[in-house]
Design an enzyme around this catalytic site. Structure first.
Site, mmCIF file in Angstrom:
data_model
loop_
_atom_site.group_PDB
_atom_site.id
_atom_site.type_symbol
_atom_site.label_atom_id
_atom_site.label_comp_id
_atom_site.label_asym_id
_atom_site.label_seq_id
_atom_site.Cartn_x
_atom_site.Cartn_y
_atom_site.Cartn_z
ATOM 1 N N HIS A 231 0.824 -1.204 0.000
ATOM 2 C CA HIS A 231 0.000 0.000 0.000
ATOM 3 C C HIS A 231 0.862 1.259 0.000
ATOM 4 O O HIS A 231 0.541 2.238 -0.650
ATOM 5 C CB HIS A 231 -0.914 -0.016 1.237
ATOM 6 C CG HIS A 231 -1.995 0.991 1.189
ATOM 7 N ND1 HIS A 231 -3.235 0.710 0.666
ATOM 8 C CD2 HIS A 231 -2.036 2.274 1.578
ATOM 9 C CE1 HIS A 231 -3.982 1.795 0.741
ATOM 10 N NE2 HIS A 231 -3.286 2.756 1.295
ATOM 11 N N HIS A 303 -10.394 2.505 -1.804
ATOM 12 C CA HIS A 303 -10.574 2.045 -0.433
ATOM 13 C C HIS A 303 -11.418 0.777 -0.483
ATOM 14 O O HIS A 303 -12.528 0.728 0.041
ATOM 15 C CB HIS A 303 -11.233 3.130 0.418
ATOM 16 C CG HIS A 303 -10.619 3.274 1.770
ATOM 17 N ND1 HIS A 303 -11.332 3.609 2.896
ATOM 18 C CD2 HIS A 303 -9.345 3.111 2.196
ATOM 19 C CE1 HIS A 303 -10.517 3.663 3.938
ATOM 20 N NE2 HIS A 303 -9.311 3.369 3.545
#
Lengths: 973, 259
Positions: A231, A303
């Site tokens: 990430h 997300h």
């Protein structure tokens, strides 16, 4: 100390909004057809209050006396569990301790304003239902009432006498014995510690500490895991890849750098002094020039994993998070509009067909839309653009892309941390929420994820972020800080780590304000609690900065100092809890070569139905009603798309303000007519054929949407967001590399630079099915977002037909490209050719359309995409409330033989339909020069869309009201 | 000539402050943004202004209910200040959340012995909606609506349904000419204004309410979102008007002080 409970019910004759919504959801999900529910909002208030005071609060603060009634009593009192008529079963839904409860926080302050002493407030919801079996109660609880990752259900009366407020933390320095572990041990530590690092990475860490002759502390290990996470570091795509396709093998040292970044580099070099990019792939968002005074910035994030578990909170914090990117770009940009794109499974799946651990897609969609709505609207940022795509493969892994555009003064567009500056945290307090979000989002979802990673799911508090924005804008303009960044994934660990990369940083974790007692130093360090920004404030500016924050009720705390040591040192009181060189964090990750292979799927030829064998009117109606094409008005109207007052072209256009606009246009500076057009392009279905052409088509679509409303094609910047499956599989990574190659080629060909991007990998969902482990991988999903510039918004055009008698033109070549089309989707056909892009023709087409718009030749302009020509004409007609008569006879095409169906529905790229008034035709046609184009019909006052074939026979003849109804009804929720 | 000054009040969650201030300036006024904390610290600040504007947004997140927390802050700390402001013949305008705050604070409609006489509650549709509505002006009570017969403006709210505690109270307000702004039907409808023309289900199609003097006015639609012709949703069809419909409302406020 007394604990009061205040229940608020709808008054006599007032609708029970909450109860009715639950009953409606139960019917929609086929759990109960006629469930009757009575619901209340509730507050628990703990403090030195007597009954008169509690009643006063109920009347003057909590309830609306005109339309609500209240029950006020000490918690546990019999009166609170007296059932309303005929519904003996009581359920309470409350947030789990530690989950953000913005309403409770606001209530606490509002009560203090009454001059009353209270210690804590919690909110809950209360539901009364008819006598039900434990199974029914449990199903209702888990499917509708509560989300286990953030909420708990209490069946029956609430037996509480005190609200928990956390317990004090006792410092204890923890080390992780990594030096003696074998490979199995390292793998286990990575998984059980939720570090999600590979074995090679764990070995690298092990070797580092073996050489140091000590074990790492838990904070050190976490810091490395956060910084090295997929990430945060994008190690897969920015890593070494050996890629093979039909053209042979290529090796990349850094795949993104050599494809997408390289394309932007080349475009900038070619532009030379006219380069209008300012900062690309460096800061939290890409920056380009806007006008004499301002630059604009753009970022889109995803997300996905949090939204799969808790759609409302996941999407809520998704949009909240991406808004902080422009706020943390340069010295802080002002957010001016949002864009949101979602991918879901079709919402009509039966509840009984859901795999374990999966939320119903209808619930996911409602939750995601509400989450984005509540955050964006509260921030006062118009949500102007978006799209929703549906595919079965998004069932366990929906996608939530959130984007934000910001405006920044040109002289505030860069930043530099200075050694000696204070490290200042502003905004929300740090809590136990969002622990391990960064490493979690890099892992695959399983049916167990819900229980394993609950801490990674959060709720946002938009008003805290709005308050932070308000003070940052003022502090920026007063020059009070030297750098700013957002606290996103990895929390302080990545924000401070990034800011201090070139200097070094000393952090005092005991100084960070916490929501409640009990947080360990490591929890403070890696918590991803929302609404926090980190600034670098020169000591001489601290007093002014602090008083500015105090004046607006924003908490600001010095949590450390940037130091010229090149090291990251963490302290808790006087104890050093971590001490690492910055270079280990940022450059210490071991290089891994990943294999990537692309093999074209076997081509399948498309068997078209015989001419005359299908009812094309019905086909058109089916495509209009297919979920990807159908009106998203239900979603769009819930977003404030006009706040800030700069709205020029709204997402819905036409005579009844409800037609599908191609792109939104906003004026970010109110006394100027210079505008920005925002649009997107995506088509996951094409990826099943060839991800190169999928990516090329998405870029073409994003650009042509922008161009269709009036953006200048020579000043469009784009963003990439790759959402893919498990990229450790060479063929999955191969399909991604292939898409990246298309991005490179198309960007260079169009002179359209990528300025920022983000990837989200391992989007797969696995569960134990009847035949063992089942895995659903999402289709390759590349979102291209485009930001175009408009010199004078008063020249913009919309897609709705305007005036009877005007001519209709098609520009662009229609090819035999029905592969992945919505025609094949609704007719359940396989195969065909996927649309490709001829960049030379496309580029000239975009330029010609732009010239025509600038010259005022076009009354309407619509790009052709999903559903092709037939859908495009139908949309223009019903949006304008006018008819259209069109003939296919002269349409430029390169299709052999029988082509009517292909011309109607092919989704060939780079095509537009334009409406031109008679007196403008002579001016318009020369602009098209040697492009493929034809005049194909006219606007009529018939209320019908009539399309005739090559030999003059009627193919489509439908009433525009009926067509519009087909398009509006599926998602009219 | 000195420009009339508007105090545009900001609070945590206010988000239509800049465009509201811009609208006052377009109308010839001078507008300042003032944070609620500044005003609480120094209520005398208000004496420097002729117009108080409570703009749209989500003050304190609209937590508990829309406008409640800021409305209570005004009740607890600024009641006298605002009553003085009103009595001095000055103007107060509440837009959207500002209207909700005016209702909650008792500044627009005074409490009776049973509390607040009216509320703005959840839309009948149960959700936030952004859409354009046609509005008609009733009577000549409101200073802000002088010379305006109708307007086309956007609404964007979840809690905008005007409800009085009793029908007698509604009749009283109507008889007093205080129901100044009403939603109108876009189509022929013999008096009935169906959803979405009445976007929230308000009683008597009320979109905006005046106080007894006509110098305090709250409305759910956003006049500041239609001061420039390019803000109209159909300007590409119908051409650019000279001004947006909402501009005149701000001009009325400014001109009130220009004699």
């Amino acid at each position: 100390m007394t604990l009061w409970e205040i229940d608020i019910y709808p008054g006599e004759g007032q609708p029970d909004r909450l109860g009715d919504a639950v009953a409606g959801d139960a019917a929609d999900l086929e759990l109960a057809s006629d469930l009757s529910v009575t619901a209340a909002r509730g507050f628990l208030v703990q403090g030195e209050l007597d009954e008169t005071q509690a009643i006063q609060l109920a009347r003057e603060l909590f309830a609306d006396g005109v339309v609500e009634r209240t029950v006020v009593a000490r918690a546990g009192d019999q009166r609170l569990s007296e059932p309303p008529n005929g519904k003996p079963q009581l359920l309470h839904v409350m947030l789990k301790p530690g989950v953000m409860d913005p309403v409770a926080d606001s209530a606490l302050n509002a009560i203090a304003d009454f001059g009353m002493q209270v210690e804590a407030v919690r909110t809950f919801r209360k539901f009364w239902i008819p006598e039900s079996s434990p199974e029914t109660v449990s199903t209702l609880s888990s499917r509708i009432l509560a989300n286990d990752s953030i909420e708990q259900v209490v069946v029956g009366a609430l037996e509480l006498n005190r609200l928990q407020l956390g317990s004090p933390y006792e410092f204890k320095l923890l080390h992780v014995a990594i030096r003696d572990l074998d490979n199995d041990g390292l793998t286990r530590l990575s998984r059980e510690g939720q570090l999600y690092l590979t074995l090679v990475e764990m070995q690298t860490i092990q070797n580092y500490f073996r050489e140091l002759g000590r074990d790492p502390t838990d904070a050190e290990l976490e810091s490395i895991a956060q910084t090295w996470s997929e990430h945060c570091s994008h190690k897969t795509l920015a890593g070494r890849i050996a890629y093979r396709d039909e053209n042979g093998e290529q090796r990349f040292e850094n795949m993104l750098k050599e494809t997408i970044f390289a394309a932007t580099g080349q475009i900038r070099r070619d532009l030379g002094e006219d380069d209008w990019c300012v900062s690309v792939f460096e800061d939290n968002a890409g920056i380009v020039r806007f006008d004499e005074d301002y630059n604009v910035v753009f970022k889109v994030e995803t997300h996905n994993h949090p939204s799969a578990l808790e759609p409302y909170g996941g999407a809520n914090t998704g949009i909240g998070g991406v808004i902080r990117d422009p706020m943390g770009t340069g010295l802080g940009a002002k957010p001016i509009c949002n864009t949101d794109v979602f991918c879901f499974a079709p919402p009509d799946i039966s509840t009984s067909d859901l795999p374990p651990g999966v939320l119903h897609p209808r619930r996911v969609m409602k939750g995601v839309v509400s989450g984005v709505r509540d955050y964006g609207n509260r921030m006062g940022i118009p949500t102007v653009n978006g799209a929703i795509y549906f595919d079965d493969r998004y069932l366990g892994n929906p996608l939530v892309y959130c984007g934000d555009v910001g405006l920044i003064p040109r002289d505030k567009s860069s930043k530099e941390v200075m050694a000696g500056d204070w490290i200042v945290s502003v905004g929300g307090r740090t809590g136990r929420d969002g622990i391990h979000g960064a490493t979690f989002s890099s892992a695959e979802l399983t049916s167990e994820s819900e229980s394993l990673s609950g801490g990674a799911v959060q709720i946002g508090n938009a008003i805290t972020e709005k308050m932070v924005l308000d003070v940052i804008m003022q502090a920026r303009d007063r020059g009070l800080y030297s750098a700013v960044t957002d606290c996103g994934a990895g929390g302080f660990s990545s924000a401070v780590g990034e800011m201090g990369e070139k200097t070094g940083a000393e952090v005092w974790l005991d100084k960070a304000p916490v929501k409640y007692d009990g947080l360990s130093y490591t929890e403070v360090w890696i918590s991803e609690a929302q609404e926090r920004m980190v600034l670098s404030v020169p000591p001489e500016n601290w007093d002014e900065f602090e008083s500015l924050c105090r004046a607006e009720g924003v908490e600001a705390s010095i949590i450390g100092k940037f130091v010229a040591t090149g090291r990251l040192q963490l302290k808790y009181n006087d104890n050093v809890v971590a001490d690492l060189p910055m270079e280990l964090l940022h450059d210490g990750r071991p290089p891994i070569v990943r294999d990537a292979v692309y093999e074209a799927p076997a081509s399948v030829s498309l068997e078209l139905p015989a001419p005359g064998s299908i009812d094309l009117n019905a086909t058109l109606a089916k495509i209009l009603g297919s979920l990807n094409v159908a009106s998203k008005e239900w979603v769009i109207r819930q977003y404030d798309h006009e706040v800030q007052g700069g709205s020029v072209i709204k997402p819905l256009v036409g005579v009844e303000n409800d037609g599908p606009g191609d792109a939104a246009v906003v004026r970010p500076v109110l006394n100027s007519y210079r505008g920005l057009a925002v649009s997107c392009g995506m088509n996951p279905h094409y990826g099943d054929f060839d991800t190169y052409h999928m990516a090329a088509s998405a870029i073409d679509e994003a650009i042509r949407n922008c161009v269709a409303v009036g953006a200048d094609p020579s000043h469009i910047s784009i963003l990439d967001n790759f959402c893919w499956g498990y990229t450790d599989r060479p063929e999955t990574l191969g399909s991604l590399v292939r898409a990246a190659l298309a991005c490179r080629d198309l960007a260079v060909a169009f002179g359209t630079p990528f300025i920022s991007g983000k990837d989200s990998l391992n989007n797969e969902f696995s569960y134990e099915g009847e035949n063992g482990k089942q895995t659903i991988s999402i289709p390759p999903s590349l979102l291209i977002s485009a930001m175009g510039q408009v010199d004078d918004v008063r020249k913009c055009v919309t897609m709705d037909l305007k005036e009877v008698g005007n001519s209709l033109y098609i520009i662009g070549l229609t090819r035999n490209e029905l592969g992945g089309s919505h025609f094949t989707l609704v007719e359940r056909l396989k195969g065909g050719n996927v649309p490709e892009v001829n960049t030379d023709v496309a580029k000239r087409t975009f330029a010609a359309i732009h010239q025509a718009i600038q010259a005022g030749c076009l009354r309407a302009c619509h790009d052709l995409s999903e559903g092709g020509l037939a859908v495009g004409i139908a949309e223009m007609a019903f949006a304008g409330g006018l008819g259209a008569a069109v003939s296919l006879a002269n349409i430029p095409n390169d299709i052999d033989g029988e082509y009517d169906v292909a011309v109607l529905f092919a989704e060939s790229n780079s095509r537009f339909i334009c409406e031109v008034a008679g007196e403008k035709k002579a001016e318009f046609e020369p602009l098209l020069n040697d492009l493929p184009y034809a005049e194909i019909g006219e606007v009529t006052d018939t209320d019908r869309v009539a399309i005739s074939g090559t030999s003059g026979e009627s193919l489509i003849d439908s009433n525009i009201t009926d067509l519009k109804e087909s398009w509006q009804s599926p998602l009219r929720w | 000539m000195v420009k009339p000054r508007a105090l545009v009040l900001r609070a945590p969650g206010t988000n239509c402050d800049l465009e509201s201030a811009y609208a006052f300036e377009q109308a010839g006024g001078k507008a300042d943004l003032v944070h609620i904390n500044q005003l609480l610290e120094n209520p005398a600040l208000s004496r420097e202004y002729q117009i108080l504007c409570l703009p749209g947004g989500f003050s304190y997140g609209d937590d508990i209910s829309a406008g409640r927390i800021l409305g209570n802050q005004i009740r607890h700390h600024l009641q006298d200040t605002l009553v003085d402001f009103k009595s001095a013949g000055k103007l107060i305008l509440g837009i959207c959340n500002g209207f909700q705050i005016l209702i909650r604070s008792g500044i627009l409609l005074a409490d009776d012995d049973q509390g607040e006489p009216a509320t703005l509650t959840w839309n009948t549709s149960g959700k936030f909606e952004d859409r354009w509505v046609k509005l008609g002006v009733d009577g000549d009570k409101s200073v802000f609506l002088r010379g305006i017969e109708s307007m086309y403006l956007p609404v964007a709210h979840a809690e905008g349904k005007f409800v009085t505690r009793s029908s007698a109270l509604l009749d009283h307000l109507k008889g007093n000419g205080q129901l100044s702004l009403r939603y109108k039907s876009l189509h022929e409808s013999n008096g009935h204004v169906p959803y979405p023309d009445n976007p929230n289900g308000s009683q008597a199609e009320v979109a905006g309410v005046s106080d007894e003097t006509g110098r305090v006015f709250g409305l759910m639609p956003h006049p500041e979102r239609f001061v420039d012709p390019t803000q109209h949703p159909r300007w590409t069809r119908e051409g650019l008007q000279e001004h947006g419909d909402g501009l005149m409302l701000f001009q009325n406020a400014v001109r009130y002080f220009e004699g």
